[in-house]
Design a protein around this motif. Structure first.
Motif, PDB file in Angstrom:
ATOM      1  N   ARG A 274       0.574  -1.199   0.039  1.00  0.00           N
ATOM      2  CA  ARG A 274       0.010  -0.003   0.053  1.00  0.00           C
ATOM      3  C   ARG A 274       0.832   1.401  -0.085  1.00  0.00           C
ATOM      4  N   HIS A 319       1.464  -7.239   1.511  1.00  0.00           N
ATOM      5  CA  HIS A 319       1.331  -6.052   2.502  1.00  0.00           C
ATOM      6  C   HIS A 319       2.500  -5.728   2.980  1.00  0.00           C
ATOM      7  N   SER A 340      -3.211  -7.016   3.604  1.00  0.00           N
ATOM      8  CA  SER A 340      -3.979  -5.701   3.314  1.00  0.00           C
ATOM      9  C   SER A 340      -4.907  -6.095   2.091  1.00  0.00           C
ATOM     10  N   ASP A 342      -6.440  -3.368   0.139  1.00  0.00           N
ATOM     11  CA  ASP A 342      -6.356  -2.213  -0.710  1.00  0.00           C
ATOM     12  C   ASP A 342      -5.393  -2.070  -1.547  1.00  0.00           C
ATOM     13  N   ALA A 343      -4.158  -2.882  -1.254  1.00  0.00           N
ATOM     14  CA  ALA A 343      -2.946  -2.846  -2.380  1.00  0.00           C
ATOM     15  C   ALA A 343      -3.395  -3.429  -3.591  1.00  0.00           C
ATOM     16  N   TRP A 406      -6.139   0.975   5.376  1.00  0.00           N
ATOM     17  CA  TRP A 406      -4.912   2.043   5.553  1.00  0.00           C
ATOM     18  C   TRP A 406      -5.146   2.210   7.129  1.00  0.00           C
TER      19      TRP A 406
END
Length: 683
Positions: A274, A319, A340, A342-343, A406
């Motif tokens: 991220r 992540h 994670s 969102d990455a 995040w």
């Protein structure tokens, strides 16, 4: 503002000491010499005739070296010192330290110079969580060198200390018997070398000489656009951002000598999915090669199987990658860890933005398989509830991350009343990232991969996601988007800065944007310095809570970009002005976060006690804010400039901006009255 620590670094090797150059680390204190997630020196204390030294000044203008100007202790009242000491330290696969002692007296002097040395070889996770060691220590004195070592089965680390002048070496350090002539000087060179491996040392890359580091830094700064501005603090912040971004460059073994941004010092000097992606996005108009390395390296480590310990799925972007003892013995899952959510969509966002900016279609073709796998992961693995949204719930219940967005602290996701929802959770910004990834993936599929069917499917999926999102997440009574959905699909209805990321992603209906902006710049979220992570008045609001009321510069930079996307140019200038004005109080180096206190109450941004600094996406924040204020957007082979600058900035020039157009210049003049707008927003 200063934390009283001096930090130098190169790659993932860094030294954190006091202002006199000494290191005295406790089990939970992130000072010392660190490399590859291990502390290689936890004690390094200089005395002369048994006296500690006091700092007169410190020069740490180069990120890889520092000079300490010192005198022996003189009590509470300074008395003209008869001796002074200069310590010059530089990171070199460990560090090199030149020690100079000057005699200012008319008489000769004999002094005893002592350097106490020790090491706990703590894994960075052990420092962070105050954990005990499991292996064994050893010390060896041989041929004028001191070697400190640690072993645990096949895992080994060592530190070897040597000097250019004769010394009496014992298991706790080095002692020099020094004769100083009248107005004379004495010098020795000290080398602290680190070793990886058990028994036989594993050789790492040859350290770069300091001259090469200086030339490399100058080349890095010279190839970035040149900023000319009436407001001098912005020029200083820009230069500091470029230098800190250079300092945070990290070359993973798989990157072939190319660099990507490490996340931040001291805890995160490694590859983070991220953080590396978002920092590369911020830096695209300034140093686009960071994005290319980030995309290739993260693509190489993309998930290929299902591994519950590492929260790995096929297509998922990592992540965090670690190299320390706890990772080696699988006491932590970071080899790498994939926790994670969102990455993975952000990977596609970066790939598209990189191509839009640079025109490098070859890289888009090279990474087609990785990008398709990331897009497939959104639908096949991230939708844990079968609702068409990205959800997260860790499968590694012992050492995996609970919050995989995040805002990853334990209490960051809550309702208005402070209630913490169960798992799985679907935070709002994740849906925005998924929408943006699908739209950008459709563009790449149609334009470069020549897959019209995929493009049409992604566009249809994105349109459906946008429609459902604006229905399910919208809080109609207060007109903003809920922070998340809980496992039952109910709204987690706290008001948070995540709304700004929704604007950046483009998922917000135009009819709802004005209400969202009103909240972002309203008194509950906007402190006068920046937009808080959580609105004042929410159940868990705390202006010095990590994700529940502090101001994060990176967060604000993407919110400002989102405001520009929806046409709120003046509001974006207000956000940019607050963050850049705050940077003045931190000598141009924005920290990870600072307090969310109202500006009129504190008159300065309040330091957050454990913030990383330098930190990659905070270092990138001024860069993205410059892009936002100048309204820089690639359109085909041209760069559009649509400036909306705070009036306090005056005239601004950004010269030689690189991109598919070659290099072009952008100009703007400050016309936005941010003081008036702040006053209007507070009412």
């Amino acid at each position: 503002m200063s934390d009283g620590l001096v930090k130098i670094l190169d790659g993932n090797t860094f030294v954190v000491s006091g202002e006199n150059g000494d290191i005295e680390a406790s089990r939970t204190d992130p000072t010392g010499l660190f490399s590859f997630d291990t502390r290689f020196l936890s004690k390094w204390v200089l005395t002369i005739d048994g006296e500690r030294l006091n700092p007169l000044s410190v020069d740490d203008m180069q990120y890889f070296e520092a000079r300490f100007f010192l005198v022996p202790g003189t009590g509470t009242v300074y008395i003209d010192a008869k001796q002074s000491v200069i310590r010059r330290r530089a990171v070199e696969r460990g560090f090199h330290e030149e020690l100079v002692i000057l005699n200012h007296a008319e008489e000769a002097r004999d002094v005893e110079v002592r350097l106490e040395a020790g090491c706990d070889f703590a894994d960075l996770f052990e420092v962070k969580d105050a954990l005990a060691k499991s292996g064994t220590y050893s010390t060896q004195v041989e041929d004028g060198t001191l070697t400190l070592a640690y072993e645990r089965e096949s895992f080994g680390r060592s530190t070897t200390i040597s000097a250019s002048q004769p010394a009496r070496v014992d298991e706790n350090g080095l002692t020099f018997d020094v004769h100083l002539e009248p107005h004379g000087r004495w010098t020795t060179d000290l080398d602290v070398a680190i070793g990886l491996g058990n028994g036989n040392r594993i050789e790492m890359d040859v350290p770069r000489p300091r001259g090469q580091l200086r030339r490399n830094l100058q080349k890095w700064v010279d190839q970035a656009p040149r900023l000319v501005c009436d407001w001098e603090p912005l020029e200083a912040t820009y230069k500091r951002s470029l230098v800190d971004l250079a300092a945070l460059r990290f070359s993973p073994l798989i990157a072939g000598g190319h660099s990507l941004p490490a996340a931040g010092l001291p805890w995160f000097m490694t590859m983070f999915g991220r953080d590396s992606i978002l920092t590369s996005l911020q830096a695209l108009p300034f140093q686009p090669e960071l994005a290319a390395t980030t995309l290739r390296a993260l693509g190489d480590w993309q998930g290929v199987g299902v591994d519950d310990f590492r929260d790995e799925d096929p297509g998922r972007i990592l992540h965090e990658m670690r190299y320390g003892e706890m990772t080696a013995f699988e006491e932590r899952p970071h080899s790498p860890y994939y926790g994670s959510v969102d990455a993975t969509p952000l990977y596609v966002v970066l790939l598209d933005e990189y191509e839009r900016w640079t025109g490098d279609r070859a890289l888009v073709r090279e990474l087609e398989v990785e990008a398709r796998a990331a897009l497939a992961w959104i639908d096949e693995y991230a939708d844990l509830q079968g609702t068409g949204y990205i959800w997260y719930k860790r499968r590694n219940e012992e050492t995996g991350l609970e919050n995989q967005c995040w805002k990853d602290s334990w209490d960051s996701i809550s309702s208005r009343d402070g209630a913490i929802p169960g798992f799985p959770r679907a935070t709002c910004e994740l849906q925005g990232y998924a929408y943006d990834a699908k739209m950008r993936g459709a563009r790449l599929a149609r334009l470069i991969w020549k897959d019209v069917a995929l493009a049409e499917k992604l566009e249809a999926d994105a349109a459906d996601l946008k429609r459902r999102f604006n229905r399910d997440y919208w809080v109609p009574d207060d007109e903003y988007f809920a922070l998340a959905l809980d496992p039952d699909g109910n709204q987690v209805d706290a008001l948070a800065s995540n709304n700004g990321h929704l604007l950046w992603s483009g998922i917000v209906d135009r009819s709802k944007a004005k209400a969202v902006v009103r909240h972002l710049l309203g008194p509950r979220l906007y402190s006068g310095w920046g937009i808080r992570t959580l609105a004042e008045g929410e159940g868990r609001y705390n202006p010095i809570g990590y994700h529940v009321g502090t101001v994060w510069p990176f967060d604000n930079s993407f919110i400002a970009w989102g405001l520009r996307r929806y046409g709120f140019k003046d509001e974006a200038a207000v956000v940019a002005a607050g963050i850049l004005e705050a940077a003045e109080f931190f000598d141009g180096r924005l920290p990870e976060a600072f307090g969310g206190f109202e500006r009129s109450v504190t008159m300065y941004p309040v330091q957050y006690p454990t913030a990383c600094s330098p930190q990659a996406w905070s270092t990138g924040a001024p860069l993205l804010l410059l892009r936002t204020m100048l309204g820089l957007e690639p359109e085909g082979d041209n760069l559009v400039v649509d400036a909306a600058l705070p009036s306090t900035i005056g005239h601004l020039e950004l010269l030689d901006i690189p991109g598919r157009w070659g290099r072009v210049d952008a100009f703007g003049r400050g016309r936005v009255d941010v003081a008036r707008m702040r006053g209007r927003k507070r009412r």
